[in-house]
Design a protein around this motif. Structure first.
Motif, mmCIF file in Angstrom:
data_model
loop_
_atom_site.group_PDB
_atom_site.id
_atom_site.type_symbol
_atom_site.label_atom_id
_atom_site.label_comp_id
_atom_site.label_asym_id
_atom_site.label_seq_id
_atom_site.Cartn_x
_atom_site.Cartn_y
_atom_site.Cartn_z
ATOM 1 N N GLU A 355 27.284 50.841 15.550
ATOM 2 C CA GLU A 355 27.780 49.573 15.012
ATOM 3 C C GLU A 355 27.854 48.523 16.108
ATOM 4 N N CYS A 356 27.432 47.308 15.788
ATOM 5 C CA CYS A 356 27.503 46.179 16.724
ATOM 6 C C CYS A 356 28.236 45.030 16.029
ATOM 7 N N THR A 357 29.265 44.514 16.690
ATOM 8 C CA THR A 357 30.048 43.409 16.131
ATOM 9 C C THR A 357 30.041 42.242 17.107
ATOM 10 N N GLY A 358 29.668 41.069 16.615
ATOM 11 C CA GLY A 358 29.708 39.844 17.395
ATOM 12 C C GLY A 358 30.705 38.880 16.785
ATOM 13 N N LEU A 379 32.265 37.252 21.875
ATOM 14 C CA LEU A 379 32.432 38.656 22.243
ATOM 15 C C LEU A 379 31.451 39.507 21.449
ATOM 16 N N ILE A 380 30.905 40.516 22.103
ATOM 17 C CA ILE A 380 30.059 41.499 21.432
ATOM 18 C C ILE A 380 30.560 42.891 21.805
ATOM 19 N N ASP A 381 30.814 43.720 20.790
ATOM 20 C CA ASP A 381 31.277 45.086 20.993
ATOM 21 C C ASP A 381 30.289 46.062 20.362
ATOM 22 N N LEU A 382 30.144 47.224 20.993
ATOM 23 C CA LEU A 382 29.297 48.288 20.474
ATOM 24 C C LEU A 382 30.142 49.538 20.228
ATOM 25 N N ALA A 383 29.793 50.268 19.178
ATOM 26 C CA ALA A 383 30.524 51.501 18.868
ATOM 27 C C ALA A 383 29.554 52.568 18.394
#
Length: 430
Positions: A355-358, A379-383
């Motif tokens: 999952e990638c959330t920006g 912000l960009i987060d990866l899971a």
């Protein structure tokens, strides 16, 4: 754990200190089926944390610590038969907060709440009715030791009794109306009457609805009595909300749109005072309006891989109105961004998912006159998430990479946030 992290200050990488955290969470849930019509539910939750509060970059003080512990016990009995159902639920909540710093040596609070609610529910093809009695008894103790003086203790209480009814009726095919009314009585305040009404037209492919509500917000004990910032002169917050909702299903995905306007008086807002200490106050009038857009889509390919995308945009304008200082009228409330965009893309196959959330958050003002602000940021987060089943044990494994772009940003002015960081977690279900 130490929880130290790196941040940028004047283009120099520094380490954030005085940020140690320790915590414990325990939860248990038991459900008993008495017969085909009745069941009992019991829940126990305990939480304790001990954490240092790091100072702002401009503070000359270093040491602040907050210790809190919470216990919640909940039990519920349910009976359902034909179109009727009854439930009785009771809860006990004990919440404690202990704060000390270089300035305030002791600031403690302990609250205890006992709550019981009985609900009757009738449902048919066209009519849905709920009625309830709600009793909430709350006691709190505040202990304050300022500048090494003698501790002083203050005990306060609030008893609340509430009656509420809701009705949802189908007027015609796809068209319904819903109303609710709630009357609340307090031992330390005048009675309040909440009400709402909603009209809704909905099919499987589209829908539109309009709602109006009258609401109040009573100052809680921390608003009134918190030793280092409470305001015992606060008035009840009053407001009206209009909301228009809609959705549309297409072959390109699902689209939702919400528009809202909230007009409030004596709005309770926490903000720093002249000494830099956060304290609540009533603002004469606040007008909050805006809209939210949401698009969801999903695709399958190779018969095994699922692609999901959720895109959301929110525009919020929350401004002061009718202020004594005319220059404040029309100014955005502090720390409320006008624009927020969020996009989440996930790729999953069987029990694993990436999952990638920006997220983009626009500029936020830190003073009521909008003279000072903190910059917007991206912000960009990866899971990575993996589910495993080992005999009778279910494991959820998650690996996170947060702030992938190594962005330098602030959520609160002069309080730095972590650069790129990594975390790993396991959840065990027995």
């Amino acid at each position: 754990h130490q929880n130290s992290f790196n941040y940028l200050e004047l283009n120099t990488t520094r380490q954030r200190e005085h940020n140690e955290r320790q915590g414990l969470d325990l939860a248990s849930n038991i459900k008993l089926n008495l017969n085909e019509y009745q069941d009992l539910n019991f829940e126990i939750w305990y939480q304790k944390s001990d954490r240092e509060i790091a100072p702002s970059l401009t503070s000359v003080y270093d040491q602040s610590r907050l210790v809190d512990d919470n216990v919640r016990l909940h039990g519920q009995w349910n009976l359902s038969k034909n179109n009727h159902s009854w439930s009785i639920r009771s809860a006990f909540l004990s919440e404690g907060i202990a704060f000390d710093s270089d300035i305030v040596k002791q600031s403690d609070t302990r609250s205890r709440s006992y709550r019981t609610e009985g609900i009757y529910h009738f449902s048919s093809s066209k009519l849905d009715v709920k009625s309830a009695l709600d009793i909430n008894l709350t006691r709190a103790n505040y202990i304050f030791d300022e500048f090494n003086g003698d501790p002083s203790e203050n005990e306060v209480s609030r008893d609340q009794f509430a009656f509420w009814n809701s009705l949802d009726y189908t007027l015609a095919q796809h068209l319904s109306i819903a109303t609710s009314i709630r009357s609340e009585y307090y031992s330390d305040h005048e009675s309040l009457l909440y009400s709402s009404i909603k009209l809704n037209y909905q099919t499987t492919q589209k829908g539109v609805g309009y709602s109006f509500s009258r609401h109040f917000q009573l100052p809680n004990f921390n608003d009134l009595y918190w030793p280092t910032g409470g305001n015992a002169d606060l008035q009840v917050e009053r407001g009206y909300t209009h909301e228009l909702t809609s959705f549309l299903k297409t072959k390109w995905g699902d689209l939702e749109m919400n528009l809202f306007t909230i007009q409030g008086r004596d709005w309770i807002l926490w903000a720093p005072n002249g000494l830099g200490m956060w304290t609540p106050e009533n603002r004469r009038s606040v007008w909050s309006r805006g809209f939210e857009l949401k698009h969801q889509s999903e695709y399958s390919f190779l018969n095994q891989i699922q692609l999901n995308n959720t895109l959301q945009y929110a525009w919020t304008k929350s401004t002061l109105q009718d202020e004594e200082r005319e220059e404040l009228n029309g100014k955005q409330l502090i720390y409320i961004p006008e624009h927020v965009i969020t996009n989440t893309v996930s790729l999953s196959r069987k029990a694993c998912m990436i999952e990638c959330t920006g997220r983009y958050t626009s500029e936020r003002f830190t003073t009521s006159d909008n003279g000072i602000s903190v910059d917007g940021y991206v912000l960009i987060d990866l899971a990575y998430k993996q589910k495993l089943k080992l005999q009778k044990v279910d494991l959820d494994i998650i690996v996170l990479v947060q702030n992938v772009l190594n962005s330098d940003y602030e959520i609160v002015k002069f309080y730095p946030t972590p650069l790129r960081n990594y975390s790993f977690g396991i959840q065990i279900d027995l």
